[in-house]
Design a protein around this motif. Structure first.
Motif, PDB file in Angstrom:
ATOM      1  N   MET A  21       0.848  -1.183   0.000  1.00  0.00           N
ATOM      2  CA  MET A  21       0.000   0.000   0.000  1.00  0.00           C
ATOM      3  C   MET A  21       0.890   1.241   0.000  1.00  0.00           C
ATOM      4  N   THR A  22       0.439   2.246  -0.673  1.00  0.00           N
ATOM      5  CA  THR A  22       1.182   3.495  -0.830  1.00  0.00           C
ATOM      6  C   THR A  22       0.767   4.509   0.229  1.00  0.00           C
ATOM      7  N   ILE A  23       1.735   5.276   0.723  1.00  0.00           N
ATOM      8  CA  ILE A  23       1.440   6.339   1.690  1.00  0.00           C
ATOM      9  C   ILE A  23       0.649   7.433   0.986  1.00  0.00           C
ATOM     10  N   LYS A  24      -0.527   7.709   1.527  1.00  0.00           N
ATOM     11  CA  LYS A  24      -1.413   8.757   1.019  1.00  0.00           C
ATOM     12  C   LYS A  24      -2.277   9.212   2.197  1.00  0.00           C
ATOM     13  N   PRO A  25      -3.063  10.281   2.046  1.00  0.00           N
ATOM     14  CA  PRO A  25      -3.895  10.738   3.157  1.00  0.00           C
ATOM     15  C   PRO A  25      -4.775   9.622   3.725  1.00  0.00           C
ATOM     16  N   ASN A  26      -4.921   9.646   5.042  1.00  0.00           N
ATOM     17  CA  ASN A  26      -5.740   8.697   5.801  1.00  0.00           C
ATOM     18  C   ASN A  26      -5.187   7.273   5.790  1.00  0.00           C
ATOM     19  N   THR A  27      -3.876   7.156   5.618  1.00  0.00           N
ATOM     20  CA  THR A  27      -3.219   5.871   5.852  1.00  0.00           C
ATOM     21  C   THR A  27      -2.416   6.008   7.138  1.00  0.00           C
ATOM     22  N   VAL A  28      -2.234   4.889   7.816  1.00  0.00           N
ATOM     23  CA  VAL A  28      -1.419   4.862   9.030  1.00  0.00           C
ATOM     24  C   VAL A  28      -0.062   4.310   8.636  1.00  0.00           C
ATOM     25  N   VAL A  29       0.960   5.070   8.975  1.00  0.00           N
ATOM     26  CA  VAL A  29       2.330   4.751   8.597  1.00  0.00           C
ATOM     27  C   VAL A  29       3.117   4.389   9.849  1.00  0.00           C
ATOM     28  N   SER A  30       3.885   3.318   9.752  1.00  0.00           N
ATOM     29  CA  SER A  30       4.822   2.919  10.797  1.00  0.00           C
ATOM     30  C   SER A  30       6.204   2.954  10.157  1.00  0.00           C
ATOM     31  N   LEU A  31       7.149   3.662  10.790  1.00  0.00           N
ATOM     32  CA  LEU A  31       8.468   3.796  10.186  1.00  0.00           C
ATOM     33  C   LEU A  31       9.567   3.906  11.232  1.00  0.00           C
ATOM     34  N   THR A  32      10.779   3.623  10.795  1.00  0.00           N
ATOM     35  CA  THR A  32      11.957   3.891  11.610  1.00  0.00           C
ATOM     36  C   THR A  32      12.553   5.192  11.102  1.00  0.00           C
ATOM     37  N   TYR A  33      13.351   5.839  11.943  1.00  0.00           N
ATOM     38  CA  TYR A  33      14.090   7.014  11.473  1.00  0.00           C
ATOM     39  C   TYR A  33      15.283   7.263  12.372  1.00  0.00           C
ATOM     40  N   GLU A  34      16.246   7.920  11.793  1.00  0.00           N
ATOM     41  CA  GLU A  34      17.331   8.544  12.530  1.00  0.00           C
ATOM     42  C   GLU A  34      17.285  10.008  12.163  1.00  0.00           C
TER      43      GLU A  34
ATOM     44  N   LEU B  95       7.898   4.961  14.885  1.00  0.00           N
ATOM     45  CA  LEU B  95       7.007   6.114  14.834  1.00  0.00           C
ATOM     46  C   LEU B  95       5.774   5.690  14.049  1.00  0.00           C
ATOM     47  N   VAL B  96       4.587   5.863  14.656  1.00  0.00           N
ATOM     48  CA  VAL B  96       3.327   5.499  14.014  1.00  0.00           C
ATOM     49  C   VAL B  96       2.450   6.746  13.989  1.00  0.00           C
ATOM     50  N   PHE B  97       1.933   7.094  12.819  1.00  0.00           N
ATOM     51  CA  PHE B  97       1.093   8.284  12.705  1.00  0.00           C
ATOM     52  C   PHE B  97       0.138   8.138  11.521  1.00  0.00           C
ATOM     53  N   MET B  98      -0.941   8.929  11.583  1.00  0.00           N
ATOM     54  CA  MET B  98      -1.876   8.957  10.468  1.00  0.00           C
ATOM     55  C   MET B  98      -1.422  10.060   9.514  1.00  0.00           C
ATOM     56  N   TYR B  99      -1.159   9.671   8.302  1.00  0.00           N
ATOM     57  CA  TYR B  99      -0.639  10.577   7.287  1.00  0.00           C
ATOM     58  C   TYR B  99      -1.722  11.580   6.863  1.00  0.00           C
ATOM     59  N   GLY B 100      -1.317  12.845   6.754  1.00  0.00           N
ATOM     60  CA  GLY B 100      -2.205  13.863   6.205  1.00  0.00           C
ATOM     61  C   GLY B 100      -3.139  14.525   7.194  1.00  0.00           C
ATOM     62  N   THR B 101      -2.920  14.337   8.499  1.00  0.00           N
ATOM     63  CA  THR B 101      -3.818  14.937   9.488  1.00  0.00           C
ATOM     64  C   THR B 101      -3.175  16.108  10.230  1.00  0.00           C
ATOM     65  N   GLY B 102      -1.975  16.513   9.819  1.00  0.00           N
ATOM     66  CA  GLY B 102      -1.325  17.655  10.453  1.00  0.00           C
ATOM     67  C   GLY B 102      -0.550  17.320  11.704  1.00  0.00           C
ATOM     68  N   MET B 103      -0.347  16.036  11.981  1.00  0.00           N
ATOM     69  CA  MET B 103       0.386  15.643  13.179  1.00  0.00           C
ATOM     70  C   MET B 103       1.902  15.740  12.981  1.00  0.00           C
TER      71      MET B 103
ATOM     72  N   GLU C 189      -4.677   1.281   5.629  1.00  0.00           N
ATOM     73  CA  GLU C 189      -5.791   2.227   5.698  1.00  0.00           C
ATOM     74  C   GLU C 189      -6.122   2.496   7.164  1.00  0.00           C
ATOM     75  N   ALA C 190      -6.462   3.723   7.480  1.00  0.00           N
ATOM     76  CA  ALA C 190      -6.892   4.059   8.832  1.00  0.00           C
ATOM     77  C   ALA C 190      -8.261   3.427   9.097  1.00  0.00           C
ATOM     78  N   THR C 191      -8.492   3.015  10.340  1.00  0.00           N
ATOM     79  CA  THR C 191      -9.795   2.465  10.713  1.00  0.00           C
ATOM     80  C   THR C 191     -10.802   3.606  10.858  1.00  0.00           C
TER      81      THR C 191
ATOM     82  N   HIS D  33      -6.380  10.472  14.688  1.00  0.00           N
ATOM     83  CA  HIS D  33      -4.998  10.016  14.946  1.00  0.00           C
ATOM     84  C   HIS D  33      -4.947   8.485  14.904  1.00  0.00           C
ATOM     85  N   ALA D  34      -3.721   7.980  14.753  1.00  0.00           N
ATOM     86  CA  ALA D  34      -3.505   6.537  14.672  1.00  0.00           C
ATOM     87  C   ALA D  34      -3.668   5.891  16.044  1.00  0.00           C
ATOM     88  N   HIS D  35      -4.146   4.675  16.050  1.00  0.00           N
ATOM     89  CA  HIS D  35      -4.272   3.868  17.270  1.00  0.00           C
ATOM     90  C   HIS D  35      -3.246   2.745  17.254  1.00  0.00           C
ATOM     91  N   GLY D  36      -2.009   3.097  16.940  1.00  0.00           N
ATOM     92  CA  GLY D  36      -0.919   2.129  16.909  1.00  0.00           C
ATOM     93  C   GLY D  36      -0.776   1.474  15.550  1.00  0.00           C
TER      94      GLY D  36
END
Length: 166
Positions: free
Chosen positions: A1-14, A36-44, A146-148, A156-159
């Protein structure tokens, strides 16, 4: 699945910044166990951070740099203040380098960095700690889903699995 609005993304970062000599300085990281887990496109997240992730998929690696203007902005020379020492009579006096919690007249909470301790006052920097710094990110997209309906309703994402956090 591609990152787009209203998807929940889990990622690593440095995250790195650069010092006055132009050398990279490590700031923080999120690994697979503490992603890091967040809902894409919600301004978080920072808008330009999200812009760089748009269209990526699980398993993709990324690396990009945000200018200070695209991150937390330039250092505001007007965001320094001297607070009366009486404000701190119920707690230990802070020292230079400490980060202290503050509250404005409307009840909003924020943090300030202590830049000086004087006879009658405490000098603080109210800028974000990353203001004035370029932010250098690298990492990997772990999952995209997809976000629930609950997440969409709450904004916001629920994990990573959609069931954490409530």
């Amino acid at each position: 699945m591609t990152i787009k609005p209203n998807t929940v993304v889990s990622l690593t970062y440095e995250l790195h910044t650069t010092n006055a000599e132009g050398q990279q300085v490590f700031v923080e990281k999120a690994d697979e166990q503490n992603a890091l887990v967040f809902m894409y496109g919600t301004g978080m997240m920072l808008p330009k951070f999200e812009e760089h992730l748009a269209g990526l998929n699980a398993g993709d690696e990324y690396s990009f740099e945000l200018t200070a203007e695209d991150g937390y902005g330039p250092i505001d020379p007007g965001a320094f203040a001297d607070l009366p020492k009486e404000m701190f009579k119920e707690v230990d006096l802070p020292a230079v380098g400490d980060i202290i919690p503050l509250q404005d007249n409307e009840g909003n909470h924020f943090r300030a960095g202590v830049t000086g301790v004087h006879e009658d006052s405490i000098s603080v920097d109210l800028n974000h700690p990353m203001a004035g710094k370029n932010l250098i990110f690298s990492g990997k997209i772990l999952t995209v889903r997809e976000a629930t309906q609950d997440e969409l309703a709450h904004g916001h994402a629920h994990g990573a699995d959609g069931h954490s956090g409530h």
